[in-house]
Design an enzyme around this catalytic site. Structure first.
Site, PDB file in Angstrom:
ATOM      1  N   GLY A  54      10.309  11.591  50.467  1.00  0.00           N
ATOM      2  CA  GLY A  54      10.637  10.198  50.728  1.00  0.00           C
ATOM      3  C   GLY A  54      12.126   9.982  50.628  1.00  0.00           C
ATOM      4  O   GLY A  54      12.853  10.819  50.082  1.00  0.00           O
ATOM      5  N   GLN A  59      19.717   5.338  48.879  1.00  0.00           N
ATOM      6  CA  GLN A  59      20.057   6.749  48.643  1.00  0.00           C
ATOM      7  C   GLN A  59      21.014   7.303  49.687  1.00  0.00           C
ATOM      8  O   GLN A  59      21.540   8.399  49.507  1.00  0.00           O
ATOM      9  CB  GLN A  59      18.794   7.608  48.622  1.00  0.00           C
ATOM     10  CG  GLN A  59      17.904   7.341  47.424  1.00  0.00           C
ATOM     11  CD  GLN A  59      16.704   8.263  47.451  1.00  0.00           C
ATOM     12  OE1 GLN A  59      15.744   8.005  48.156  1.00  0.00           O
ATOM     13  NE2 GLN A  59      16.784   9.354  46.709  1.00  0.00           N
ATOM     14  N   LEU A  97      15.713  12.955  45.560  1.00  0.00           N
ATOM     15  CA  LEU A  97      16.874  13.585  46.188  1.00  0.00           C
ATOM     16  C   LEU A  97      18.185  13.147  45.525  1.00  0.00           C
ATOM     17  O   LEU A  97      19.185  13.846  45.641  1.00  0.00           O
ATOM     18  CB  LEU A  97      16.915  13.272  47.689  1.00  0.00           C
ATOM     19  CG  LEU A  97      15.805  13.927  48.527  1.00  0.00           C
ATOM     20  CD1 LEU A  97      15.931  13.507  49.987  1.00  0.00           C
ATOM     21  CD2 LEU A  97      15.810  15.440  48.401  1.00  0.00           C
ATOM     22  N   HIS A 138       7.535   5.131  44.262  1.00  0.00           N
ATOM     23  CA  HIS A 138       8.844   5.686  43.922  1.00  0.00           C
ATOM     24  C   HIS A 138       9.909   5.131  44.890  1.00  0.00           C
ATOM     25  O   HIS A 138      10.979   4.688  44.455  1.00  0.00           O
ATOM     26  CB  HIS A 138       8.784   7.223  43.980  1.00  0.00           C
ATOM     27  CG  HIS A 138      10.085   7.914  43.717  1.00  0.00           C
ATOM     28  ND1 HIS A 138      10.296   8.721  42.625  1.00  0.00           N
ATOM     29  CD2 HIS A 138      11.245   7.922  44.417  1.00  0.00           C
ATOM     30  CE1 HIS A 138      11.542   9.190  42.659  1.00  0.00           C
ATOM     31  NE2 HIS A 138      12.134   8.723  43.741  1.00  0.00           N
ATOM     32  N   GLU A 139       9.599   5.137  46.186  1.00  0.00           N
ATOM     33  CA  GLU A 139      10.575   4.665  47.181  1.00  0.00           C
ATOM     34  C   GLU A 139      10.760   3.155  47.093  1.00  0.00           C
ATOM     35  O   GLU A 139      11.879   2.649  47.241  1.00  0.00           O
ATOM     36  CB  GLU A 139      10.160   5.077  48.599  1.00  0.00           C
ATOM     37  CG  GLU A 139      10.060   6.582  48.837  1.00  0.00           C
ATOM     38  CD  GLU A 139      11.251   7.373  48.325  1.00  0.00           C
ATOM     39  OE1 GLU A 139      12.383   6.863  48.365  1.00  0.00           O
ATOM     40  OE2 GLU A 139      11.044   8.510  47.860  1.00  0.00           O
TER      41      GLU A 139
END
Ligand code: NI
Length: 173
Positions: A54, A59, A97, A138-139
C-alpha cells in the site's frame, strides 16, 4: 533495462520517518481530472517499484486523501475514504515504506466496510477482512497523520523512533 530506467524516472520519492509531511493533515480531493489520474498512476508505479502492499499520498509528500492498496493482483484506489463499519479483532505484522526494514505486530479490526471514491470520483463501498482490512486501515491512518508505530508500546515505539532518527542522521547501524 529501458523499462527499468523509465520506471525509476517516473516514480515518486518515498518520504521516510521522521519527515514531517507524514504527520500533516490531508485535504480531501475535489477535482477528479487527468492530473489526478496521472498522479495515482505514479503512486502505483512507486508502490510496485518498492514492492509495497500500500501507499498513501503523504508518503510521497502530497497532503491529500489518496491511498492505494495492492492485494492478490487487485489494485484498490481509495480517495476520500471513510470507515463505515468495523468488527472483530486481528493481530498481525505490519511494515511501512516510510519505515524501511521495520516490522511490528499491530492489533486492528478483523472486518471493515469502507466508502471511498475511485479515480473518476465514483463512490464505491469496499468490504475487507484479514490482511486486506489491515492494509486499508494502515493506509487510511496515513491520511490522518497516524503511523503504525503509534499502536505499539512506549518502549517498542521509542526503540523504533531512535533507530529511525539515527538513520536520518546518516548513522545507520
Ligand atoms: Ni505505511
Amino acid at each position: 533495462m529501458e523499462k527499468e530506467r523509465e520506471m525509476e524516472e517516473e516514480s515518486l520519492k518515498i518520504r521516510i520517518f521522521p519527515d514531517p509531511v507524514l504527520k500533516m493533515p490531508t485535504a480531501p480531493v475535489t477535482c477528479f481530472d487527468a492530473r489526478l489520474a496521472a498522479f495515482v498512476d505514479k503512486m502505483r508505479l512507486t508502490m510496485e517499484m518498492h514492492e509495497g502492499a500500500g501507499l498513501a499520498a503523504p508518503q510521497v509528500g502530497v497532503s491529500q486523501k489518496i491511498a492505494l492498496v495492492s492485494f492478490e493482483g487487485s489494485l484498490y484506489v481509495l480517495i476520500n475514504p471513510t470507515l463505515l463499519e468495523q468488527e472483530g479483532e486481528q493481530e498481525g505484522e505490519e511494515g511501512c515504506l516510510s519505515f524501511p526494514g521495520i516490522y511490528a505486530s499491530v492489533k486492528r479490526p478483523a472486518r471493515i466496510r469502507v466508502a471511498a471514491q475511485d479515480v473518476t470520483g465514483q463512490e464505491r463501498v469496499h468490504q475487507a477482512e484479514g490482511f486486506l482490512a489491515r492494509a486499508f486501515l494502515h493506509e487510511m491512518d496515513h491520511l490522518n497523520g497516524k503511523l503504525f508505530i503509534e499502536y505499539l508500546s512506549n518502549l517498542k515505539r521509542g526503540m523504533i523512533r531512535k533507530k529511525m532518527y539515527k538513520r536520518a542522521m546518516g548513522d545507520d547501524d
